[in-house]
Motif scaffolding. Structure first.
Motif, mmCIF file in Angstrom:
data_model
loop_
_atom_site.group_PDB
_atom_site.id
_atom_site.type_symbol
_atom_site.label_atom_id
_atom_site.label_comp_id
_atom_site.label_asym_id
_atom_site.label_seq_id
_atom_site.Cartn_x
_atom_site.Cartn_y
_atom_site.Cartn_z
ATOM 1 N N SER A 577 28.864 40.101 12.363
ATOM 2 C CA SER A 577 28.764 40.194 10.971
ATOM 3 C C SER A 577 28.636 39.439 10.191
ATOM 4 N N LEU A 578 27.012 39.594 9.701
ATOM 5 C CA LEU A 578 27.182 38.643 8.527
ATOM 6 C C LEU A 578 26.517 39.193 7.006
ATOM 7 N N ASP A 579 27.616 39.860 6.467
ATOM 8 C CA ASP A 579 27.450 40.721 5.354
ATOM 9 C C ASP A 579 27.057 39.787 4.164
ATOM 10 N N PHE A 580 26.730 40.282 3.096
ATOM 11 C CA PHE A 580 26.472 39.377 2.232
ATOM 12 C C PHE A 580 25.746 40.300 0.839
ATOM 13 N N LYS A 581 26.628 40.398 -0.057
ATOM 14 C CA LYS A 581 26.775 41.866 -1.053
ATOM 15 C C LYS A 581 26.655 41.006 -1.694
ATOM 16 N N SER A 582 26.250 41.758 -2.937
ATOM 17 C CA SER A 582 26.651 42.079 -4.541
ATOM 18 C C SER A 582 27.450 42.833 -4.918
#
Length: 585
Positions: A577-582
């Motif tokens: 997984s590669l998750d970038f979130k505000s």
């Protein structure tokens, strides 16, 4: 009556202080090749009448050198007056911790009563923090997008925040600088005007492009156009000084940060399609380019003018360094400087003719796997295990390696270079092996070998990899995993994803396995940033293990993240997984 006398006395002291302290203007160009000044007489297509006039009013330093063949370290050395390797700022990827602890020449001059102002490219950390490094006023426009500024185009104060561009960035910086000269014409000032030109992207407006008709590479035309805009800006600066009778009260330096990036083949690729390609500038007749400690990478346009103090019309042939700017400024303004604080010398007595000897016993450089020393006519250049010795009085183009013919000279210079390099942070004449690119450059320029253009592998299918792309490697997918295979097992890689719109702060959660133990890092670029700044980077440890590792990091920004990179140690990796979130989404 006593109050009136006190006011008059204070006013008189203020005028005396201003009269005793010369103004200082430091103009810095970006990837500007040695050939591209009209007064050099090397090429016929360049048009720089105002820079030529500036040179005639002072001097051309034909052996003027930058401190590094790359943007960040050369600017770190320039601003501090110390060789950047003393505070671990060796290359564009270096952390800024060491630089942030240094005292800049702007801070020294500000403490001495100077008004200080920065214009254009900074590249030494967040632009909204430039004031922490000694600059009262900031106008950091280097592209056609919002930029940090606490003054308007006409020099009026405003709160530090993003300012939408009102002019082409080269013109905007010139006009803002002229406005500050007008505003502070009765006080001593220090202006640092760092044009982002002719560095890519090549974005000159049509009115400048039209000055260069005829058959030529479009990248060459665009570089000439950007340099013409810079030349117009220099004309505006010098005419503003003349208007307020400040010409003989102002010392001007004009220096390039490093040589032009030719990429060996000077490919005339589409202006908007190859932001990392040739910038159209030329280093002729010097050998080498940006990314080399050869003359073409290090000897840049270098002009100095102070009419009435420095005799005009000179061609100064002794080696001088960008490090000399801070030392000269400190000396002529009587700034308190401790021994060892600055690496340059006050070159004014040498330029006025008071001192006829060379200003430097030797000049030294180290950049990544390369190091060099210039002592008189001799230059010793090292790249990894390669070594070259040149007599620059007869071979400025560095075509004839004399290391075998004069082994005693090579040994003596190598010993001096090693002693100097062992005092850097970290110590040593090289910080690692030569990368493939630099080996190609040395093979081509110094060995005369033919280097074929590198053919880039087809880009990975972005839809299959969730928009991620690899650098120095290849991405594939298998059963929902993203697999990174490096081009070379011993070369670090990174993956990158652009076109994001994530309002900060942002959390990043990575679940991965890596082939090697080492340090990983997340880097990010904000809306309005031209490049990835060293300060925008979070490191985290990675272990080579068969188990999945999950790392959660918070990107500490209130801006909008538009581009991220995940840096990895040498070897391959698998991502679950590669998750970038505000965070506030």
């Amino acid at each position: 009556m006593r109050s009136l006398l006190l006011v008059l006395l204070c006013t008189l002291c203020s005028f005396t202080l201003a009269a005793a302290k010369p103004n200082i203007i430091l103009i810095y160009t970006d990837d500007h090749g040695h050939a591209d000044l009209g007064i050099h007489g090397v090429v016929s297509d360049i048009k720089t009448p105002h820079l030529d006039a500036l040179a005639r009013s002072g001097l051309v330093a034909t052996h003027g050198y930058s401190t590094a063949p790359q943007c960040v370290p050369s600017r770190g050395g320039l601003m501090t007056g110390r060789f950047q390797g003393r505070f671990d700022l060796d290359n564009n990827g270096s952390a800024l911790d060491g630089f942030n602890k240094q005292t800049t020449i702007a801070t020294r001059l500000q403490n001495a009563g100077y008004t200080t102002a920065q214009f254009g490219k900074w590249h030494l950390g967040p632009t909204d923090a430039i004031t922490k490094h000694g600059f009262k006023h900031v106008f950091s426009q280097n592209a056609q997008r919002p930029f940090s500024a606490n003054i308007t185009l006409d020099g009026r104060d405003r709160p530090m925040s993003d300012l939408p561009p009102g002019e082409y960035h080269l013109d905007g910086c010139s006009k803002a600088a002229a406005a500050i000269i007008e505003r502070y014409k009765d006080q001593p000032f220090f202006l640092y005007l760092a044009y982002r030109g002719p560095h890519t992207p090549l974005d000159a407006p049509k009115r400048y492009m039209d000055r260069f008709p005829g058959d030529m590479p479009e990248r060459r035309r665009a570089a000439l156009a950007m340099l013409s805009a810079i030349d117009d800006g220099v004309g505006l600066i010098t005419s503003t000084l003349k208007k307020y009778d400040l010409t003989e009260k102002t010392l001007i330096f004009f220096i390039g940060d490093n040589g032009a990036p030719l990429k060996i083949h000077k490919v005339d690729s589409p202006l908007k399609g190859d932001p990392g390609g040739w910038d159209g500038s030329l280093n002729t007749p010097l050998n080498g380019e940006k990314g080399m400690l050869a003359e073409g990478g290090m000897s840049t346009p270098f002009l100095i003018a102070w009419p009435g103090t420095i005799p005009g019309g000179q061609v100064y042939e002794h080696p001088v360094s960008a490090l000399d700017v801070a030392a000269t400024a400190a000396s002529i303004t009587n700034l308190p400087v401790k021994p060892g604080d600055l690496d340059g010398v006050n070159i004014l007595p040498y330029l006025t003719g008071e001192n006829k000897t060379p200003p430097h016993d030797a000049l030294y450089w180290r950049w990544m796997a390369q190091s060099a020393i210039r002592e008189g006519k001799w230059k010793l250049l090292r790249g990894g295990e390669r070594e070259y010795l040149y007599d620059l009085t007869t071979d400025r183009e560095e075509k004839h390696n004399l290391a075998v013919k004069h082994p005693e000279v090579a040994t003596r210079l190598r010993t001096k270079l090693k002693t100097w390099a062992d005092g850097l942070t970290p110590p040593g004449m090289a910080l690692g092996p030569m990368a493939a690119t630099w080996n190609d450059y040395f093979d081509h320029y110094l060995e005369g070998k033919t280097i074929s253009p590198r053919i880039k592998p087809p880009a990975a299918n972005a839809s299959e990899t969730q928009g991620w792309e690899a650098r120095n490697g290849k991405l594939t997918t298998n059963n929902g995993l993203i697999i990174l295979t490096p081009e070379k097992a011993d070369k670090p890689t990174f993956i990158t994803k652009s076109k994001l719109k994530l309002s900060g702060p942002v959390t990043a959660q990575l679940t991965l396995k890596t082939a090697a133990t080492g340090q990983g890092a997340i880097a990010w670029r904000l809306e309005g940033d031209k490049d990835f700044f060293p300060a925008n980077r979070l490191a985290f440890p990675l272990q080579s293990t068969s188990d999945w590792q999950t790392h959660t990091l918070e990107i500490p920004t209130s801006g909008q993240v538009i581009h991220v990179r995940v840096h990895l140690p040498a070897g391959g990796a698998e991502f679950r997984s590669l998750d970038f979130k505000s965070i506030h989404r």
